[in-house]
Design a protein around this motif. Sequence first.
Motif, PDB file in Angstrom:
ATOM      1  N   LEU A  28       0.836  -1.209   0.000  1.00 33.41           N
ATOM      2  CA  LEU A  28       0.000   0.000   0.000  1.00 33.41           C
ATOM      3  C   LEU A  28       0.871   1.259   0.000  1.00 33.41           C
ATOM      4  O   LEU A  28       0.576   2.224  -0.698  1.00 33.41           O
ATOM      5  CB  LEU A  28      -0.925  -0.001   1.219  1.00 33.41           C
ATOM      6  N   ARG A  29       1.954   1.224   0.769  1.00 32.98           N
ATOM      7  CA  ARG A  29       2.847   2.396   0.835  1.00 32.98           C
ATOM      8  C   ARG A  29       3.534   2.641  -0.501  1.00 32.98           C
ATOM      9  O   ARG A  29       3.865   3.781  -0.828  1.00 32.98           O
ATOM     10  CB  ARG A  29       3.901   2.187   1.932  1.00 32.98           C
ATOM     11  N   GLU A  30       3.763   1.600  -1.273  1.00 36.26           N
ATOM     12  CA  GLU A  30       4.442   1.752  -2.564  1.00 36.26           C
ATOM     13  C   GLU A  30       3.530   2.349  -3.627  1.00 36.26           C
ATOM     14  O   GLU A  30       4.004   2.849  -4.648  1.00 36.26           O
ATOM     15  CB  GLU A  30       4.951   0.388  -3.049  1.00 36.26           C
ATOM     16  N   ARG A  31       2.268   2.291  -3.412  1.00 44.53           N
ATOM     17  CA  ARG A  31       1.344   2.856  -4.406  1.00 44.53           C
ATOM     18  C   ARG A  31       1.294   4.373  -4.287  1.00 44.53           C
ATOM     19  O   ARG A  31       1.726   4.930  -3.275  1.00 44.53           O
ATOM     20  CB  ARG A  31      -0.046   2.232  -4.233  1.00 44.53           C
ATOM     21  N   GLU A  32       0.760   5.018  -5.303  1.00 45.65           N
ATOM     22  CA  GLU A  32       0.718   6.486  -5.311  1.00 45.65           C
ATOM     23  C   GLU A  32      -0.069   6.987  -4.102  1.00 45.65           C
ATOM     24  O   GLU A  32      -1.188   6.534  -3.853  1.00 45.65           O
ATOM     25  CB  GLU A  32       0.061   6.977  -6.604  1.00 45.65           C
ATOM     26  N   GLN A  33       0.532   7.910  -3.373  1.00 46.42           N
ATOM     27  CA  GLN A  33      -0.106   8.455  -2.171  1.00 46.42           C
ATOM     28  C   GLN A  33      -0.770   9.792  -2.502  1.00 46.42           C
ATOM     29  O   GLN A  33      -0.300  10.544  -3.352  1.00 46.42           O
ATOM     30  CB  GLN A  33       0.929   8.651  -1.061  1.00 46.42           C
ATOM     31  N   HIS A  34      -1.842  10.038  -1.792  1.00 46.67           N
ATOM     32  CA  HIS A  34      -2.589  11.275  -2.019  1.00 46.67           C
ATOM     33  C   HIS A  34      -2.942  11.881  -0.661  1.00 46.67           C
ATOM     34  O   HIS A  34      -3.190  11.155   0.300  1.00 46.67           O
ATOM     35  CB  HIS A  34      -3.860  10.963  -2.809  1.00 46.67           C
ATOM     36  N   GLU A  35      -2.969  13.205  -0.588  1.00 50.91           N
ATOM     37  CA  GLU A  35      -3.300  13.889   0.672  1.00 50.91           C
ATOM     38  C   GLU A  35      -4.623  14.628   0.550  1.00 50.91           C
ATOM     39  O   GLU A  35      -4.940  15.170  -0.512  1.00 50.91           O
ATOM     40  CB  GLU A  35      -2.210  14.902   1.040  1.00 50.91           C
TER      41      GLU A  35
ATOM     42  N   SER B 171     -11.230  18.633  11.749  1.00 45.64           N
ATOM     43  CA  SER B 171     -10.505  18.372  10.508  1.00 45.64           C
ATOM     44  C   SER B 171      -9.105  17.862  10.780  1.00 45.64           C
ATOM     45  O   SER B 171      -8.514  18.167  11.815  1.00 45.64           O
ATOM     46  CB  SER B 171     -10.401  19.659   9.687  1.00 45.64           C
ATOM     47  N   ALA B 172      -8.588  17.099   9.822  1.00 48.91           N
ATOM     48  CA  ALA B 172      -7.199  16.643   9.908  1.00 48.91           C
ATOM     49  C   ALA B 172      -6.685  16.403   8.488  1.00 48.91           C
ATOM     50  O   ALA B 172      -7.480  16.364   7.535  1.00 48.91           O
ATOM     51  CB  ALA B 172      -7.109  15.362  10.725  1.00 48.91           C
ATOM     52  N   ARG B 173      -5.381  16.292   8.373  1.00 51.82           N
ATOM     53  CA  ARG B 173      -4.775  16.050   7.065  1.00 51.82           C
ATOM     54  C   ARG B 173      -4.449  14.557   6.959  1.00 51.82           C
ATOM     55  O   ARG B 173      -3.701  14.016   7.764  1.00 51.82           O
ATOM     56  CB  ARG B 173      -3.517  16.907   6.919  1.00 51.82           C
ATOM     57  N   TRP B 174      -5.034  13.907   5.975  1.00 53.03           N
ATOM     58  CA  TRP B 174      -4.911  12.461   5.810  1.00 53.03           C
ATOM     59  C   TRP B 174      -4.060  12.164   4.576  1.00 53.03           C
ATOM     60  O   TRP B 174      -4.105  12.909   3.602  1.00 53.03           O
ATOM     61  CB  TRP B 174      -6.295  11.819   5.635  1.00 53.03           C
ATOM     62  N   ARG B 175      -3.334  11.053   4.628  1.00 50.17           N
ATOM     63  CA  ARG B 175      -2.515  10.658   3.482  1.00 50.17           C
ATOM     64  C   ARG B 175      -2.642   9.150   3.303  1.00 50.17           C
ATOM     65  O   ARG B 175      -2.578   8.378   4.267  1.00 50.17           O
ATOM     66  CB  ARG B 175      -1.054  11.046   3.737  1.00 50.17           C
ATOM     67  N   GLY B 176      -2.849   8.753   2.060  1.00 51.22           N
ATOM     68  CA  GLY B 176      -2.973   7.328   1.790  1.00 51.22           C
ATOM     69  C   GLY B 176      -3.255   7.073   0.326  1.00 51.22           C
ATOM     70  O   GLY B 176      -2.996   7.926  -0.538  1.00 51.22           O
ATOM     71  N   VAL B 177      -3.818   5.903   0.066  1.00 49.98           N
ATOM     72  CA  VAL B 177      -4.088   5.471  -1.305  1.00 49.98           C
ATOM     73  C   VAL B 177      -5.516   5.844  -1.668  1.00 49.98           C
ATOM     74  O   VAL B 177      -6.430   5.690  -0.847  1.00 49.98           O
ATOM     75  CB  VAL B 177      -3.922   3.937  -1.415  1.00 49.98           C
ATOM     76  N   ARG B 178      -5.687   6.361  -2.898  1.00 50.31           N
ATOM     77  CA  ARG B 178      -7.059   6.663  -3.334  1.00 50.31           C
ATOM     78  C   ARG B 178      -7.844   5.364  -3.484  1.00 50.31           C
ATOM     79  O   ARG B 178      -7.354   4.406  -4.094  1.00 50.31           O
ATOM     80  CB  ARG B 178      -7.026   7.373  -4.683  1.00 50.31           C
ATOM     81  N   LEU B 179      -9.071   5.374  -2.967  1.00 48.31           N
ATOM     82  CA  LEU B 179      -9.913   4.186  -3.098  1.00 48.31           C
ATOM     83  C   LEU B 179     -10.121   3.857  -4.567  1.00 48.31           C
ATOM     84  O   LEU B 179     -10.065   2.696  -4.977  1.00 48.31           O
ATOM     85  CB  LEU B 179     -11.263   4.429  -2.393  1.00 48.31           C
ATOM     86  N   ARG B 180     -10.330   4.880  -5.393  1.00 50.14           N
ATOM     87  CA  ARG B 180     -10.642   4.619  -6.806  1.00 50.14           C
ATOM     88  C   ARG B 180      -9.457   3.978  -7.533  1.00 50.14           C
ATOM     89  O   ARG B 180      -9.655   3.197  -8.462  1.00 50.14           O
ATOM     90  CB  ARG B 180     -11.095   5.892  -7.500  1.00 50.14           C
ATOM     91  N   ASP B 181      -8.216   4.279  -7.093  1.00 50.10           N
ATOM     92  CA  ASP B 181      -7.046   3.644  -7.703  1.00 50.10           C
ATOM     93  C   ASP B 181      -7.060   2.139  -7.446  1.00 50.10           C
ATOM     94  O   ASP B 181      -6.776   1.342  -8.335  1.00 50.10           O
ATOM     95  CB  ASP B 181      -5.757   4.263  -7.146  1.00 50.10           C
ATOM     96  N   LEU B 182      -7.394   1.777  -6.195  1.00 57.78           N
ATOM     97  CA  LEU B 182      -7.447   0.347  -5.866  1.00 57.78           C
ATOM     98  C   LEU B 182      -8.588  -0.340  -6.607  1.00 57.78           C
ATOM     99  O   LEU B 182      -8.454  -1.478  -7.063  1.00 57.78           O
ATOM    100  CB  LEU B 182      -7.628   0.160  -4.358  1.00 57.78           C
ATOM    101  N   LEU B 183      -9.708   0.383  -6.722  1.00 59.66           N
ATOM    102  CA  LEU B 183     -10.854  -0.205  -7.426  1.00 59.66           C
ATOM    103  C   LEU B 183     -10.505  -0.418  -8.896  1.00 59.66           C
ATOM    104  O   LEU B 183     -10.870  -1.454  -9.484  1.00 59.66           O
ATOM    105  CB  LEU B 183     -12.082   0.699  -7.291  1.00 59.66           C
ATOM    106  N   ASP B 184      -9.809   0.552  -9.492  1.00 62.81           N
ATOM    107  CA  ASP B 184      -9.400   0.396 -10.896  1.00 62.81           C
ATOM    108  C   ASP B 184      -8.464  -0.801 -11.046  1.00 62.81           C
ATOM    109  O   ASP B 184      -8.580  -1.593 -11.985  1.00 62.81           O
ATOM    110  CB  ASP B 184      -8.696   1.672 -11.386  1.00 62.81           C
ATOM    111  N   GLU B 185      -7.544  -0.910 -10.081  1.00 59.96           N
ATOM    112  CA  GLU B 185      -6.573  -2.005 -10.142  1.00 59.96           C
ATOM    113  C   GLU B 185      -7.275  -3.364 -10.040  1.00 59.96           C
ATOM    114  O   GLU B 185      -6.849  -4.347 -10.645  1.00 59.96           O
ATOM    115  CB  GLU B 185      -5.579  -1.827  -8.986  1.00 59.96           C
TER     116      GLU B 185
END
Lengths: 163, 380
Positions: B269-276, B290-304
């Motif tokens: 998951l960390r190797e995939r493109e990260q988005h904030e 509010s907070a600042r979140w960073r991780g993988v876009r759900l839609r990227d995983l769904l596309d994959e």
Amino acid sequence: MNGRQAVDAAEAPGRSRRLGPVVGAVVGVPVLGYGIWGLLRDHALTHPPDAVTWIVGSAVVNDLVLLPLLGVVGWVATRPLPAGARPTVRLGLAISAVLALVAWPQAADLGDSQRGNPTVLPRDELAGLLAYLAVVWLVVGLLLLRRARRPAGTTVSDRGGGG
Amino acid sequence: MTADRGNAPTPASVEAQVRDERTAAWLGLALGVTFSVCFATGLLSHLIQDPPGWFTWPPRPAGLYRITQGTHVVTGFASIPLLLAKLWVVHPKLFAWPPVRSVAHGLERLALVPLVGGGLFLLLSGTLNVARWYPWSFFFPRAHYWAAWITLGALAIHVGAKAATTRRALGAARGTAPGAEGDGRARRAFLGAVAATSGLLAVGHAGGTVGWLSPLSAFAQRRPHQGPQDLPVNKTARSARVLSSARDPGYRLVVEGGRRRLELSLDDLREREQHEAELPIACVEGWSASARWRGVRLRDLLDEAGTPAGAEVEVQSLQQGGLYRASLVNHRQARDPDTLLALQLDGERLHLDHGYPLRLIGPNRPGVQQTKWVHRLVIR
């Protein structure tokens, strides 16, 4: 509605007086029925006997215990005061009672607030309640002071304050 | 203490001025507005959490839910003095004789039971929910929801029955309504005190979501930036019983239901493109932060995973039980660029209580649907 209001109602425009209750019933009865149906349909979650006890009980406790008690306490507590000061002090008591009632479950820590999660209800709500009450009674005191300093022959309500 | 004055209003005459139709009408009008606001925002929250087929909650604007639900809770608290004052004003009518004058009058009075009981119940149960005290056996959200319909129906009946009286009372000459005594100043003072109490209770709770009010909010359920990583927690890892499963080195995220099944480690998951994205946690209990979140876009995983267009996703937690162990992401939310499976919060690894190793965070979703300790995505 008392007798006088009944007479007043009779003087209201006839059409709207008749139409209002009909429209209210046509809209309200199905919505009310839908709520009762839902409460019964979801009985596994709503526990209708318990929910109805709380709904009806809220009205009974408010009308037969809370409001009469507030009246008696307000009457007794303000008896020693000059008549003109009583309405202001009674309002102060009523406001205090409402604030205390709303804050009481938190101030008395009745919930499962702090159990394992210190971010829930992190404040000292009792201190907060006391601070709010202090503001209320400061205002009450200022209104009474203003009234006491006013020349004889005027009242608090002449200037739109207190009450 | 003040000296008594000869022409001061006696408590009895003040009470007569205050307990009249005009006061009742003004309070009724205010309650009509606040209860309508509460009903609309509450119904919306219910639809978002339990969406019927025709309802798709959009992901934008991102902070809409924190506003609607914050409004719901604050307006509810502000309604308490209005309702209690209204009931005090009309209290003598409860004991009017004869109790029933006609069939219509009897039905009108009968409708007061669900109106008064339902209204009080909604405010009482909401207050106790914020205080996290549940001295009853029913599930609060569902009983609160159906009681709202019951109250709304009874309110419509009441408004219809009182429409003419209310119109007349409010339309009467300023300061004096038929049946009123005095010049109305006592009434205005009374209504002012009620409004001030509503204001106090509103401020007392609004700080849970309006940050700058927080120091004044004596009763808000949260401080918006108090908690691990400066963010409040709704359910802790301990209470969700995920302390060991969330820290399992063999953790894998499974994505299934698409054309390809994915099984991803944390490193994958960390190797995939990260988005904030800056997004709020907005709780149904009215607080938000509010907070600042960073991780993988759900839609990227769904596309994959080869997800068909328009698919929904069920996001499942490591949590074994509980009503909120899974949440549904609708097709619009799933395609939003800010809907993330977050690995980081404000530049740090997620705290265990915020959903480590992986949590869902999406725009415009209730907090209970921002599923924590995510381990499975089911595409459907």
